[in-house]
Enzyme design. Structure first.
Site, PDB file in Angstrom:
ATOM      1  N   ASP A 129       0.833  -1.209   0.000  1.00  0.00           N
ATOM      2  CA  ASP A 129       0.000   0.000   0.000  1.00  0.00           C
ATOM      3  C   ASP A 129       0.865   1.255   0.000  1.00  0.00           C
ATOM      4  O   ASP A 129       1.970   1.258   0.555  1.00  0.00           O
ATOM      5  CB  ASP A 129      -0.897  -0.023   1.248  1.00  0.00           C
ATOM      6  CG  ASP A 129      -2.096   0.897   1.088  1.00  0.00           C
ATOM      7  OD1 ASP A 129      -2.326   1.413  -0.028  1.00  0.00           O
ATOM      8  OD2 ASP A 129      -2.792   1.115   2.085  1.00  0.00           O
ATOM      9  N   ASN A 181     -10.391  -3.108  -6.734  1.00  0.00           N
ATOM     10  CA  ASN A 181      -9.556  -2.161  -7.479  1.00  0.00           C
ATOM     11  C   ASN A 181     -10.118  -1.803  -8.858  1.00  0.00           C
ATOM     12  O   ASN A 181      -9.689  -0.824  -9.476  1.00  0.00           O
ATOM     13  CB  ASN A 181      -8.118  -2.689  -7.631  1.00  0.00           C
ATOM     14  CG  ASN A 181      -7.307  -2.594  -6.349  1.00  0.00           C
ATOM     15  OD1 ASN A 181      -6.373  -3.357  -6.126  1.00  0.00           O
ATOM     16  ND2 ASN A 181      -7.650  -1.643  -5.476  1.00  0.00           N
TER      17      ASN A 181
HETATM   18  C1  FPP Z   1      -1.762   0.042  -3.597  1.00  0.00           C
HETATM   19  O1  FPP Z   1      -1.300   1.373  -3.519  1.00  0.00           O
HETATM   20  C2  FPP Z   1      -1.138  -0.663  -4.729  1.00  0.00           C
HETATM   21  C3  FPP Z   1      -1.803  -1.291  -5.757  1.00  0.00           C
HETATM   22  C4  FPP Z   1      -3.255  -1.378  -5.830  1.00  0.00           C
HETATM   23  C5  FPP Z   1      -1.082  -1.912  -6.893  1.00  0.00           C
HETATM   24  C6  FPP Z   1       0.081  -2.761  -6.503  1.00  0.00           C
HETATM   25  C7  FPP Z   1       0.722  -3.289  -7.709  1.00  0.00           C
HETATM   26  C8  FPP Z   1       2.050  -3.297  -7.905  1.00  0.00           C
HETATM   27  C9  FPP Z   1       3.051  -2.819  -6.926  1.00  0.00           C
HETATM   28  C10 FPP Z   1       2.553  -3.878  -9.181  1.00  0.00           C
HETATM   29  C11 FPP Z   1       2.870  -5.341  -9.007  1.00  0.00           C
HETATM   30  C12 FPP Z   1       3.284  -5.931 -10.284  1.00  0.00           C
HETATM   31  C13 FPP Z   1       3.278  -7.265 -10.578  1.00  0.00           C
HETATM   32  C14 FPP Z   1       3.656  -7.737 -11.915  1.00  0.00           C
HETATM   33  C15 FPP Z   1       2.879  -8.272  -9.615  1.00  0.00           C
HETATM   34  P1  FPP Z   1      -2.359   2.563  -3.679  1.00  0.00           P
HETATM   35  O2  FPP Z   1      -2.488   2.892  -5.110  1.00  0.00           O
HETATM   36  O3  FPP Z   1      -3.637   2.154  -3.011  1.00  0.00           O
HETATM   37  O4  FPP Z   1      -1.661   3.714  -2.879  1.00  0.00           O
HETATM   38  P2  FPP Z   1      -2.397   4.877  -2.060  1.00  0.00           P
HETATM   39  O5  FPP Z   1      -3.147   4.195  -0.942  1.00  0.00           O
HETATM   40  O6  FPP Z   1      -1.270   5.721  -1.567  1.00  0.00           O
HETATM   41  O7  FPP Z   1      -3.312   5.579  -3.010  1.00  0.00           O
END
Ligand code: FPP
Length: 262
Positions: free
Chosen positions: A38, A86
């Site tokens: 996160d 998501n």
């Molecule tokens: C949450 O941060 C993150 C995600 C929903 C995406 C995670 C995906 C990756 C790190 C890529 C992984 C790649 C592979 C190929 C497995 P957020 O967007 O919710 O952050 P925020 O809470 O600060 O808005």
């Protein structure tokens, strides 16, 4: 590890093998670590960048974490890459994430194979773009016999949906007369989950300070130790993983029992 990959700048497990830090006891490492990655969006916002740049940096953090877990002898890493919720994000962000998963898989598959990683994607994969589904099938098949770290990527994963699907499958077998309801136990139920065959995580790490499970591995995390860090996922590095593992090793796991006599 990683000798063959040292010259490949794109490789997932590139670089020299990292020795286990002295602060850790090899015998008491978690066998399975789960991560809620996160804080990508906040990481980007703090830098004045578009949110998707945080996801791109998040991939690098995931590669670092996988390499360290593999080097340090942790048997399995399960990462929450995309939840069933998501899809509610802006369309461009969802498209970017799908394209990112495809690109990373294409780029890293050779390295994963060479490093003996066994990759699996857990979740309802049917709604994913066709090209991504094909890559997932190929990566799963090409790495399934590997004996290195098991790397589970939860994609279009939701814990409640997983439980409902498992219950429905059992109910259908009962309705067909194939299964006696009295024979349904925890092991039979767990066989219907995406994680069938995988041991439960010992440690859950959640980054960016949020104190929620967010529908992640609701069954499997029943006895996991929780480590919540303020570090945003793209900044998650060796020091942050070490801190999580030191924290884990300071815990007395009781599984509902009592402390051993002093
Ligand atoms: C949450 O941060 C993150 C995600 C929903 C995406 C995670 C995906 C990756 C790190 C890529 C992984 C790649 C592979 C190929 C497995 P957020 O967007 O919710 O952050 P925020 O809470 O600060 O808005």
């Amino acid at each position: 590890m990683s000798r063959a990959l040292a010259t490949n700048s794109h490789s997932l497990l590139r670089g020299a093998r990292q020795p286990l830090p002295a602060a850790l006891d090899q015998a008491r490492l978690p066998a399975h670590v789960a991560v809620i990655m996160d804080g990508n969006g906040r990481w980007a916002r703090r830098r004045g960048l578009p949110r998707v740049m945080g996801h791109r940096a998040g991939v690098e953090a995931l590669k670092r974490t996988l390499r360290l877990c593999s080097d340090w002898g942790i048997g399995a890493l399960t990462a929450y890459a995309f939840s069933t919720e998501n899809w509610n994000r802006p369309g461009e962000e969802v498209s970017f994430l799908m394209a990112l998963f495809e690109r990373v898989l294409q780029r890293e598959l050779e390295g994963l194979e060479r490093e003996r990683v066994r990759i699996r994607f857990l979740g309802d994969l049917a709604p994913l773009p066709g090209g991504l589904q094909q890559l997932i099938a190929e990566a799963t098949a090409r790495t399934q016999a590997n004996d290195g770290i098991r790397f589970n990527v939860c994609t279009n994963y939701g814990g409640r949906a997983e439980l409902v699907a498992a219950a429905r499958r059992l109910a259908e077998r009962v309705a067909r007369g194939e299964l006696d309801p009295a024979s349904i136990d925890e092991a039979a139920f767990a066989e219907g989950l995406h994680t069938a065959g995988e041991r439960d995580p010992d440690l859950l790490i959640r980054t960016s300070g949020e104190q929620r499970l967010s529908n992640f591995l609701l069954w499997q995390l029943a006895y996991a130790e929780l480590h919540i860090t303020e570090v945003l996922w793209p900044d998650f590095d060796e020091a942050a993983l070490l801190a999580a593992l030191v924290d884990y090793q300071s815990r007395q796991r009781r599984f509902g029992g009592v402390d051993p006599a002093p």
